[in-house]
Design a protein around this motif. Structure first.
Motif, PDB file in Angstrom:
ATOM      1  N   CYS A  99       1.471   9.242 -14.487  1.00  0.00           N
ATOM      2  CA  CYS A  99       0.090   8.700 -14.406  1.00  0.00           C
ATOM      3  C   CYS A  99      -0.718   9.677 -14.458  1.00  0.00           C
ATOM      4  CB  CYS A  99       0.021   7.834 -12.838  1.00  0.00           C
ATOM      5  SG  CYS A  99       0.744   6.489 -12.761  1.00  0.00           S
ATOM      6  N   TYR A 154      -4.446  -6.685 -15.746  1.00  0.00           N
ATOM      7  CA  TYR A 154      -4.134  -7.224 -14.293  1.00  0.00           C
ATOM      8  C   TYR A 154      -4.595  -8.596 -14.279  1.00  0.00           C
ATOM      9  CZ  TYR A 154      -2.872  -2.245 -13.606  1.00  0.00           C
ATOM     10  OH  TYR A 154      -2.294  -1.192 -13.754  1.00  0.00           O
ATOM     11  N   LYS A 190       1.901   3.420 -18.350  1.00  0.00           N
ATOM     12  CA  LYS A 190       3.068   2.285 -18.265  1.00  0.00           C
ATOM     13  C   LYS A 190       3.428   2.062 -19.637  1.00  0.00           C
ATOM     14  CE  LYS A 190       1.508   1.187 -13.631  1.00  0.00           C
ATOM     15  NZ  LYS A 190       0.628   0.283 -12.737  1.00  0.00           N
ATOM     16  N   ASN A 232       2.269  -1.795 -10.483  1.00  0.00           N
ATOM     17  CA  ASN A 232       3.107  -0.626 -10.035  1.00  0.00           C
ATOM     18  C   ASN A 232       4.636  -0.809  -9.868  1.00  0.00           C
ATOM     19  OD1 ASN A 232       0.556   0.438 -10.367  1.00  0.00           O
ATOM     20  ND2 ASN A 232       0.292   0.837  -8.125  1.00  0.00           N
ATOM     21  N   HIS A 244       3.582   2.833  -3.090  1.00  0.00           N
ATOM     22  CA  HIS A 244       4.882   3.060  -4.291  1.00  0.00           C
ATOM     23  C   HIS A 244       6.313   3.186  -3.280  1.00  0.00           C
ATOM     24  CE1 HIS A 244       1.351   3.727  -6.400  1.00  0.00           C
ATOM     25  NE2 HIS A 244       1.587   5.203  -6.658  1.00  0.00           N
ATOM     26  N   GLU A 248      -2.275  12.039  -5.686  1.00  0.00           N
ATOM     27  CA  GLU A 248      -1.669  10.668  -5.740  1.00  0.00           C
ATOM     28  C   GLU A 248      -0.297  10.468  -4.603  1.00  0.00           C
ATOM     29  OE1 GLU A 248      -1.087   8.292  -9.361  1.00  0.00           O
ATOM     30  OE2 GLU A 248      -0.120   6.599  -8.245  1.00  0.00           O
ATOM     31  N   TYR A 274      -8.996   5.953  -3.944  1.00  0.00           N
ATOM     32  CA  TYR A 274      -7.785   5.725  -3.203  1.00  0.00           C
ATOM     33  C   TYR A 274      -6.773   7.059  -3.724  1.00  0.00           C
ATOM     34  CZ  TYR A 274      -5.192   3.785  -7.186  1.00  0.00           C
ATOM     35  OH  TYR A 274      -4.500   3.375  -8.537  1.00  0.00           O
ATOM     36  N   ILE A 275      -7.009   7.429  -4.920  1.00  0.00           N
ATOM     37  CA  ILE A 275      -6.391   8.787  -5.466  1.00  0.00           C
ATOM     38  C   ILE A 275      -7.621   9.677  -5.200  1.00  0.00           C
ATOM     39  CG2 ILE A 275      -5.375   9.744  -7.083  1.00  0.00           C
ATOM     40  CD1 ILE A 275      -4.222   7.228  -8.171  1.00  0.00           C
ATOM     41  N   GLY A 315      -6.402   1.864 -17.200  1.00  0.00           N
ATOM     42  CA  GLY A 315      -5.993   2.732 -16.170  1.00  0.00           C
ATOM     43  C   GLY A 315      -7.054   2.989 -15.205  1.00  0.00           C
ATOM     44  N   VAL A 316      -6.642   3.318 -13.789  1.00  0.00           N
ATOM     45  CA  VAL A 316      -7.876   3.567 -12.927  1.00  0.00           C
ATOM     46  C   VAL A 316      -8.462   5.053 -13.219  1.00  0.00           C
ATOM     47  CG1 VAL A 316      -6.907   2.272 -11.339  1.00  0.00           C
ATOM     48  CG2 VAL A 316      -6.188   4.368 -11.263  1.00  0.00           C
ATOM     49  N   GLN A 367      -3.535   7.401 -16.205  1.00  0.00           N
ATOM     50  CA  GLN A 367      -2.968   6.582 -15.017  1.00  0.00           C
ATOM     51  C   GLN A 367      -2.259   5.604 -15.563  1.00  0.00           C
ATOM     52  OE1 GLN A 367      -3.047   6.968 -11.760  1.00  0.00           O
ATOM     53  NE2 GLN A 367      -4.028   9.007 -12.211  1.00  0.00           N
ATOM     54  N   SER A 368      -2.669   4.113 -15.367  1.00  0.00           N
ATOM     55  CA  SER A 368      -1.751   3.075 -15.852  1.00  0.00           C
ATOM     56  C   SER A 368      -1.380   3.040 -17.419  1.00  0.00           C
ATOM     57  CB  SER A 368      -1.975   1.855 -15.276  1.00  0.00           C
ATOM     58  OG  SER A 368      -1.602   1.654 -14.004  1.00  0.00           O
ATOM     59  N   PHE A 422      -2.697  -4.829  -8.944  1.00  0.00           N
ATOM     60  CA  PHE A 422      -1.389  -4.240  -9.465  1.00  0.00           C
ATOM     61  C   PHE A 422      -0.407  -3.377  -8.298  1.00  0.00           C
ATOM     62  CE2 PHE A 422      -3.285   0.163  -8.551  1.00  0.00           C
ATOM     63  CZ  PHE A 422      -4.743  -0.155  -8.462  1.00  0.00           C
ATOM     64  N   TYR A 449       6.909   8.654 -11.360  1.00  0.00           N
ATOM     65  CA  TYR A 449       5.916   7.884 -11.717  1.00  0.00           C
ATOM     66  C   TYR A 449       4.637   8.503 -11.639  1.00  0.00           C
ATOM     67  CZ  TYR A 449       2.683   3.950 -10.898  1.00  0.00           C
ATOM     68  OH  TYR A 449       1.452   3.040 -11.019  1.00  0.00           O
TER      69      TYR A 449
END
Ligand code: GLU
Length: 323
Positions: A210, A258, A84, A131, A182, A175, A44-45, A275-276, A80-81, A112, A206
């Motif tokens: 990531c 998650y 965070k 997210n 987002h 992204e 998806y990214i 993270g993804v 990525q995450s 997420f 953000y």
């Protein structure tokens, strides 16, 4: 801390540092290889879907500064995450406990990037590792940092002791081009009065966080401050108080992977953030940190092989917090 507590803490750190890491990591690499083809890249990214999928690396950092590592441990990947954890640490340092007026500390059983709870719970995200939670943390930080993107890179470089850490602009742009959720989350929070800055600027900051790239060795080093009562090993800066570091670890344990977080506590027993990009960072309070990377993900967004390897290491070496 009393003398006896300090002694038992030092003994634990020394025991951890002296474990037969070469053998433990070789075994984990070998045994986790059974699932090396399981899972999918985070397509998806789009830029993440172009990563070579079979890569795998592990790095263990101990509080005495040693690193033990295998395979692709020095290859940089998209954090990525995992970013965070560092966003939260910067914001916690800046806002203290008042941060929790804008984001809660509760687990979620939704993915997420889900918006369902956000509407039902009046724009207050469940936790800073979802997210929406990370977007609110970024919004809070942007109110205090004019150059948040450089502050994040500077923080990672300082904690990892590595000047080469930087953004991957291709991942960032990739992204940003598909960031509708987002924007939706940020606007929803804005409509509930839980957002202060221009939405597009927060989403950019953000996505930039990531898109930071770091290796397993660099991330394991960067995570050490959380194992060390909030104090950086490189340079010695007290980034968080010991109490705050403890709380960040508690959130990593209960929400960092998650919907799998309950299973992470059960099977691994360590504060962990995934993270993804396929990275997984685990903190061993008072002992060290472990970063494992392999890009193929399960349906929840956690690296299949990295989580398997972390479970093998935790069980082989008796590392669970509950052991
Ligand atoms: N940049 C990713 C996103 O917001 C991070 C998700 C993750 O790594 O879990 O979708």
């Amino acid at each position: 801390m009393g003398d006896a507590a300090q002694q038992s803490r030092s003994a634990r750190a020394a025991y951890f540092a002296a474990l037969p890491w070469g053998q433990i990591l070789e075994d984990a690499a070998q045994l986790s290889a059974v699932c090396r083809h399981d899972g999918q890249l985070a397509d998806y990214i789009p830029a993440l879907a172009r990563v070579a999928p079979d890569q795998f690396g592990i790095a263990v950092a101990t509080l005495d500064g040693s690193i033990h590592s295998v395979e692709d441990c020095a290859t940089r990947f998209s954090i990525q995450s995992i970013s965070k954890v560092f966003l939260l640490s910067l914001a916690y340092r800046s806002y203290g406990e008042s941060l929790w007026e804008r984001v809660r500390q509760a687990p979620s059983t939704n993915p997420f990037n889900s918006l369902i709870e956000l509407e039902l719970e009046r724009g207050i995200p469940r936790n800073p590792f979802l997210n929406p939670g990370a977007l609110v943390v970024t919004d809070a930080l942007l109110s205090r940092h004019t150059h948040l993107e450089s502050a994040m890179v500077a923080l990672l470089r300082e904690l990892a002791g590595s000047a080469g850490i930087n953004y991957d602009s291709e991942v960032f742009n990739s992204e940003l081009r598909c960031a509708s959720r987002h924007f939706a989350a940020a606007h929803l929070m804005q409509s509930h009065g839980n957002f202060s800055n221009v939405v597009s600027e927060v989403v950019r900051a953000y996505c930039a966080s990531c898109a930071i790239e770091a290796s397993c060795v660099e991330l394991a080093r960067a995570g050490l401050f959380l194992a060390n009562g909030g104090r950086a090993i490189e340079g010695g800066r007290q980034l968080l108080s010991a109490h705050e570091a403890q709380r960040v670890c508690a959130l990593m344990l209960t929400t960092g992977t998650y919907e799998y977080s309950g299973m992470t506590a059960f099977a691994i027993g360590l504060p962990t953030k995934s993270g993804v990009g396929g990275g997984v960072l685990a903190i061993l309070p008072g002992r060290g940190s472990i970063c494992i990377w392999s890009p193929r993900l399960d349906a929840r967004g956690n690296s299949v092989r990295a989580m398997k390897a972390l479970e093998l290491i935790s069980n082989a070496a008796g590392l669970s917090l509950f052991a």
